[in-house]
Motif scaffolding. Sequence first.
Motif, PDB file in Angstrom:
ATOM      1  N   SER A 181      39.702  25.414  42.549  1.00  0.00           N
ATOM      2  CA  SER A 181      39.191  24.258  43.275  1.00  0.00           C
ATOM      3  C   SER A 181      39.091  24.590  44.760  1.00  0.00           C
ATOM      4  N   LYS A 182      38.073  24.068  45.417  1.00  0.00           N
ATOM      5  CA  LYS A 182      37.878  24.354  46.835  1.00  0.00           C
ATOM      6  C   LYS A 182      38.514  23.291  47.725  1.00  0.00           C
ATOM      7  N   LYS A 183      38.957  22.175  47.143  1.00  0.00           N
ATOM      8  CA  LYS A 183      39.379  21.036  47.955  1.00  0.00           C
ATOM      9  C   LYS A 183      40.871  20.746  47.791  1.00  0.00           C
ATOM     10  N   LEU A 190      40.994  34.729  37.304  1.00  0.00           N
ATOM     11  CA  LEU A 190      40.191  33.894  38.186  1.00  0.00           C
ATOM     12  C   LEU A 190      38.859  34.573  38.479  1.00  0.00           C
ATOM     13  N   TYR A 191      37.838  33.772  38.715  1.00  0.00           N
ATOM     14  CA  TYR A 191      36.584  34.273  39.275  1.00  0.00           C
ATOM     15  C   TYR A 191      36.581  33.964  40.769  1.00  0.00           C
ATOM     16  N   GLU A 192      35.935  34.824  41.562  1.00  0.00           N
ATOM     17  CA  GLU A 192      35.818  34.515  42.984  1.00  0.00           C
ATOM     18  C   GLU A 192      34.559  35.136  43.582  1.00  0.00           C
ATOM     19  N   SER A 193      34.018  34.463  44.580  1.00  0.00           N
ATOM     20  CA  SER A 193      32.832  34.937  45.290  1.00  0.00           C
ATOM     21  C   SER A 193      33.268  35.779  46.493  1.00  0.00           C
ATOM     22  N   ARG A 208      34.758  34.040  49.731  1.00  0.00           N
ATOM     23  CA  ARG A 208      36.038  33.334  49.611  1.00  0.00           C
ATOM     24  C   ARG A 208      37.165  34.245  49.136  1.00  0.00           C
ATOM     25  N   LEU A 209      36.877  35.519  48.944  1.00  0.00           N
ATOM     26  CA  LEU A 209      37.861  36.421  48.342  1.00  0.00           C
ATOM     27  C   LEU A 209      39.141  36.525  49.179  1.00  0.00           C
ATOM     28  N   LEU A 210      39.016  36.774  50.463  1.00  0.00           N
ATOM     29  CA  LEU A 210      40.212  36.935  51.295  1.00  0.00           C
ATOM     30  C   LEU A 210      41.019  35.646  51.387  1.00  0.00           C
ATOM     31  N   ARG A 211      40.334  34.521  51.461  1.00  0.00           N
ATOM     32  CA  ARG A 211      41.057  33.248  51.484  1.00  0.00           C
ATOM     33  C   ARG A 211      41.891  33.082  50.220  1.00  0.00           C
ATOM     34  N   LYS A 217      34.332  46.834  55.714  1.00  0.00           N
ATOM     35  CA  LYS A 217      33.282  46.381  56.626  1.00  0.00           C
ATOM     36  C   LYS A 217      32.570  45.147  56.072  1.00  0.00           C
ATOM     37  N   LYS A 218      32.279  45.202  54.775  1.00  0.00           N
ATOM     38  CA  LYS A 218      31.608  44.078  54.127  1.00  0.00           C
ATOM     39  C   LYS A 218      32.240  43.841  52.763  1.00  0.00           C
ATOM     40  N   ILE A 219      32.359  42.572  52.396  1.00  0.00           N
ATOM     41  CA  ILE A 219      32.836  42.214  51.058  1.00  0.00           C
ATOM     42  C   ILE A 219      31.651  41.651  50.295  1.00  0.00           C
ATOM     43  N   LEU A 220      31.189  42.408  49.345  1.00  0.00           N
ATOM     44  CA  LEU A 220      29.995  42.034  48.588  1.00  0.00           C
ATOM     45  C   LEU A 220      30.301  42.059  47.092  1.00  0.00           C
ATOM     46  N   GLY A 221      29.483  41.367  46.317  1.00  0.00           N
ATOM     47  CA  GLY A 221      29.598  41.435  44.866  1.00  0.00           C
ATOM     48  C   GLY A 221      30.312  40.243  44.262  1.00  0.00           C
ATOM     49  N   GLU A 222      30.539  40.328  42.961  1.00  0.00           N
ATOM     50  CA  GLU A 222      31.219  39.286  42.206  1.00  0.00           C
ATOM     51  C   GLU A 222      32.570  39.829  41.742  1.00  0.00           C
TER      52      GLU A 222
END
Length: 222
Positions: free
Chosen positions: A134-136, A155-158, A161-164, A208-213
Amino acid sequence: MLYIVPTPIGNREDLTFRSLRILKEVDLILVENYKFSKKLLNFYNVKTPIKTYHIFNEHKIINSILKKIKKGKKIALISNSGTPSISDPGFLLIRSCIKATIPIECLPGATALIPALVISGLPIHEFTFIGFLSKKKKRKKQLQNLSKENRTIVLYESPHRLLRTLNDLKIFFGLETNIVICKEISKIFQKTLRGKIQEIISHYQNSKKILGEYILIIDNNY
């Protein structure tokens, strides 16, 4: 008949022969994203008509879909990737078909969940699958409850939002908890990372960049 048809999560060779046959035989394919799915179906030379079906219009068009099926039409539902209804649209349509006594068949096929679990090396005789956190406001309570689980957690994550999420896991599960992160299952840049939560956080903080699923598998067996 409503067919739930999994589509590849990356490698297009992962579509089954049966899924391809069904997609060619049905009268209509419901798709999550018109442009994306049109390109995918063209790759397999599937010429079946398609109609957009997603979380923003599903309540409005479910009745018209049910009417089509009751009149004898065969309809397939696909998402952008993987098995519909697993963190993708599909649940409301399936439930409506059950209520209307319309037969449903879900074909076996691609999903990111199972390959990630298998290659994690963590205990998988029992596991808890959450999908996206949940995001809220419910997020804190959800994480508190999960921290009390005695099973492997998935869990799945984008990427954005991965580092959070990793920092939230650090708070509720502790620095020494082992996790596995699977990135881009079945795709060219597939990667698996294993370690303590703090080690994983440090890795992505230095990226440098966090990309992918991403799929996060948490070892909460104790």
